[in-house]
Design an enzyme around this catalytic site. Structure first.
Site, PDB file in Angstrom:
ATOM      1  N   CYS A  91       0.671  -1.345   0.139  1.00 35.93           N
ATOM      2  CA  CYS A  91       0.412  -0.020  -0.094  1.00 35.93           C
ATOM      3  C   CYS A  91       1.454   1.549   0.475  1.00 35.93           C
ATOM      4  CB  CYS A  91      -0.984   0.008   1.420  1.00 35.93           C
ATOM      5  SG  CYS A  91       0.111   0.550   2.747  1.00 35.93           S
ATOM      6  N   ASP A 126       2.155   2.383   2.238  1.00 38.01           N
ATOM      7  CA  ASP A 126       1.800   3.667   3.543  1.00 38.01           C
ATOM      8  C   ASP A 126       3.338   3.471   5.241  1.00 38.01           C
ATOM      9  OD1 ASP A 126      -0.200   4.238   2.560  1.00 38.01           O
ATOM     10  OD2 ASP A 126      -0.982   3.020   4.145  1.00 38.01           O
ATOM     11  N   CYS A 154      -2.637   5.093   5.243  1.00 38.13           N
ATOM     12  CA  CYS A 154      -4.586   5.498   5.526  1.00 38.13           C
ATOM     13  C   CYS A 154      -5.072   5.668   6.717  1.00 38.13           C
ATOM     14  CB  CYS A 154      -5.408   3.888   4.648  1.00 38.13           C
ATOM     15  SG  CYS A 154      -4.974   2.625   6.335  1.00 38.13           S
ATOM     16  N   CYS A 180      -2.660  -3.115   8.675  1.00 42.64           N
ATOM     17  CA  CYS A 180      -2.011  -1.178   8.802  1.00 42.64           C
ATOM     18  C   CYS A 180      -1.752  -1.994  10.133  1.00 42.64           C
ATOM     19  CB  CYS A 180      -3.760  -0.128   8.805  1.00 42.64           C
ATOM     20  SG  CYS A 180      -4.638  -0.823   7.040  1.00 42.64           S
TER      21      CYS A 180
HETATM   22 FE1  FES Z   1      -1.630  -0.110   4.262  1.00 42.35          FE
HETATM   23 FE2  FES Z   1      -3.222   0.514   5.860  1.00 42.35          FE
HETATM   24  S1  FES Z   1      -4.385   0.685   3.604  1.00 42.35           S
HETATM   25  S2  FES Z   1      -1.625   0.855   5.684  1.00 42.35           S
END
Ligand code: FES
Length: 144
Positions: A34, A36, A59, A103
């Site tokens: 993702c 992040d 996110c 996450c």
């Molecule tokens: Fe990857 Fe939340 S979508 S940490």
């Protein structure tokens, strides 16, 4: 996607956001899929986490999990903080949608990585204490 009220609360008003100057431990982790990134700073005195701050570029669930994870380890001993699991984070948030479980894994990894950095800075090998930091969440996040 349905988020619990707790998630919305922490997303709208995250706790412990920021940086700590001269932190005793810093952990930065990311999720390749993702993209992040989570960075965690610890101030540790006599084995107690006196302060913790985080910065998350990610996110909403990543922000909420970092916020609650920092609340959960603040004032705790390093040993207790090491026991923080992503499951406990999800429970404290009253659940996360399955696609967002990874996450919470990021939050657990960020805490562990920051503690490992703390030990390294003390000249102690973190591996026997912190263990391998798991990169995956064992198949339940679609991230393996
Ligand atoms: Fe990857 Fe939340 S979508 S940490």
């Amino acid at each position: 996607m349905l988020y619990s009220e707790k998630v919305m609360e922490h997303f709208a008003n995250p706790h412990n956001v920021g940086e700590i100057e001269n932190a005793d431990g810093i952990g930065e982790v990311g999720n390749e899929k993702c993209g992040d990134i989570m960075k965690m700073y610890l101030k540790i005195n006599a084995g107690i986490i006196e302060d913790v701050k985080f910065k998350t570029f990610g996110c909403g669930a990543a922000i909420a999990t970092s916020s609650i994870a920092t609340d959960m380890i603040k004032g705790k001993s390093v040993e207790e903080a090491l026991k923080l699991s992503n499951k406990a984070v999800v429970e404290a948030l009253e659940g996360l949608p399955p696609a967002k479980i990874h996450c919470s894994v990021l939050a657990e990894q960020a805490v562990k990585t920051a503690i490992a950095d703390y030990y390294t800075k003390q000249g102690i090998d973190p591996l026997p204490i912190v263990g391998e930091i798991p990169e995956h969440c064992h198949g339940d996040c679609g991230n393996d």
